[in-house]
Scaffold this motif. Structure first.
Motif, PDB file in Angstrom:
ATOM      1  N   ASN A  37      -0.394   4.415   2.030  1.00 52.32           N
ATOM      2  CA  ASN A  37      -0.874   3.648   3.183  1.00 52.32           C
ATOM      3  C   ASN A  37       0.267   3.036   3.979  1.00 52.32           C
ATOM      4  O   ASN A  37       0.284   3.088   5.212  1.00 52.32           O
TER       5      ASN A  37
ATOM      6  N   GLY B 211      -7.714  -5.152   2.473  1.00 56.83           N
ATOM      7  CA  GLY B 211      -8.062  -3.764   2.748  1.00 56.83           C
ATOM      8  C   GLY B 211      -7.377  -3.251   3.991  1.00 56.83           C
ATOM      9  O   GLY B 211      -6.410  -3.838   4.486  1.00 56.83           O
TER      10      GLY B 211
ATOM     11  N   THR C  35     -11.198   0.713   4.198  1.00 53.27           N
ATOM     12  CA  THR C  35     -11.029   0.924   2.761  1.00 53.27           C
ATOM     13  C   THR C  35     -10.644  -0.404   2.123  1.00 53.27           C
ATOM     14  O   THR C  35     -10.071  -1.275   2.773  1.00 53.27           O
ATOM     15  N   SER C  36     -10.979  -0.555   0.862  1.00 52.50           N
ATOM     16  CA  SER C  36     -10.694  -1.792   0.140  1.00 52.50           C
ATOM     17  C   SER C  36      -9.333  -1.715  -0.545  1.00 52.50           C
ATOM     18  O   SER C  36      -8.851  -0.629  -0.886  1.00 52.50           O
TER      19      SER C  36
ATOM     20  N   ASP D  92      -6.840   1.387  -1.456  1.00 48.24           N
ATOM     21  CA  ASP D  92      -7.432   2.719  -1.520  1.00 48.24           C
ATOM     22  C   ASP D  92      -7.012   3.525  -0.294  1.00 48.24           C
ATOM     23  O   ASP D  92      -7.140   3.046   0.840  1.00 48.24           O
TER      24      ASP D  92
ATOM     25  N   LEU E  47      -7.320   6.430   2.610  1.00 44.95           N
ATOM     26  CA  LEU E  47      -8.462   6.984   3.334  1.00 44.95           C
ATOM     27  C   LEU E  47      -8.631   8.438   2.922  1.00 44.95           C
ATOM     28  O   LEU E  47      -7.746   9.262   3.139  1.00 44.95           O
TER      29      LEU E  47
END
Length: 224
Positions: free
Chosen positions: A99, A151, A169-170, A173, A175
């Motif tokens: 991320n 998130g 997303t939390s 996590d 995508l």
């Protein structure tokens, strides 16, 4: 490339999407912290240099360290119980690495490409799917600000219906339901030093440094 352990931690349904995201990170067996494509203070006044330095050197580095440690532990154990226990750490830290590696490229100084959306495939797709760029920003900000806890807010490309959609997303996590086009970190470490607990101010400001040129490249690639 992520190791077998990292891929296995996300089975059965998400390995392919996770691997696609991992290719964008362009890592190798041992993850490493990617350099920023700009100076820490290059996004000011919208994101302070202090935030960017801490975010990159401390928080992202922690995910890299955690991923490497979990991968090493996984590779050294033959215990199924221990391997299962390590999968949560691999997913969390691997997601954090992926991320953030996407996030840094998602940003650009306002005096360069930041905040500049010219007519082209991305703008046309936004206007088609949201009505206008301002409508997208309004929906994105409202949806992302509503995340409870930590998130990410995403503008993602739905490969099924070929449309852009706002999703969240939390935690860390990655995508996996959509191809990530634009991602915004809504963890407090991304904004609290500058914007305190006022998430809307941070979300309004970050559009001034979104790298729409990079986002358009992702959309064009995803649309092929």
């Amino acid at each position: 490339m992520l190791s077998f352990a990292a891929r296995n931690a996300l089975k059965p349904n998400v390995c392919r999407a996770f691997a696609a995201s991992a290719r964008q990170v362009r890592g190798i067996q041992t993850a490493s912290l990617p350099p920023l494509p700009y100076a820490y203070d290059a996004l000011e006044p919208h994101i302070s240099g202090e935030i960017m330095k801490l975010h990159h050197q401390k928080h992202h580095q922690t995910y890299v360290n955690g991923l490497n440690a979990a991968e090493e532990a996984y590779s050294k154990t033959t215990s199924v119980k221990e391997q299962i226990a390590l999968q949560a750490a691999i997913k969390f830290n691997g997601g954090g690495h992926i991320n953030h590696s996407l996030f840094w490229k998602n940003l650009a100084p306002a005096n360069e490409d930041g905040g500049k959306l010219v007519d082209g495939p991305l703008k046309q797709a936004i206007e088609r799917d949201f009505g206008s760029v301002e409508a997208l920003k309004k929906q994105f900000n409202a949806t992302t600000a509503a995340i409870q806890g930590s998130g990410w807010g995403w503008l993602g490309f739905n490969s099924g219906n070929k449309k852009l959609e706002v999703v969240t997303t939390s935690n860390q996590d990655p995508l996996i339901s959509h191809v990530p086009i634009i991602g915004v970190d809504i963890w407090e470490h991304a904004f609290y030093l500058q914007y305190k607990n006022v998430k809307p101010d941070y979300l309004n400001a970050i559009w001034n440094v979104i790298n729409f040129k990079e986002a358009e490249k992702r959309l064009v690639e995803a649309s092929k």
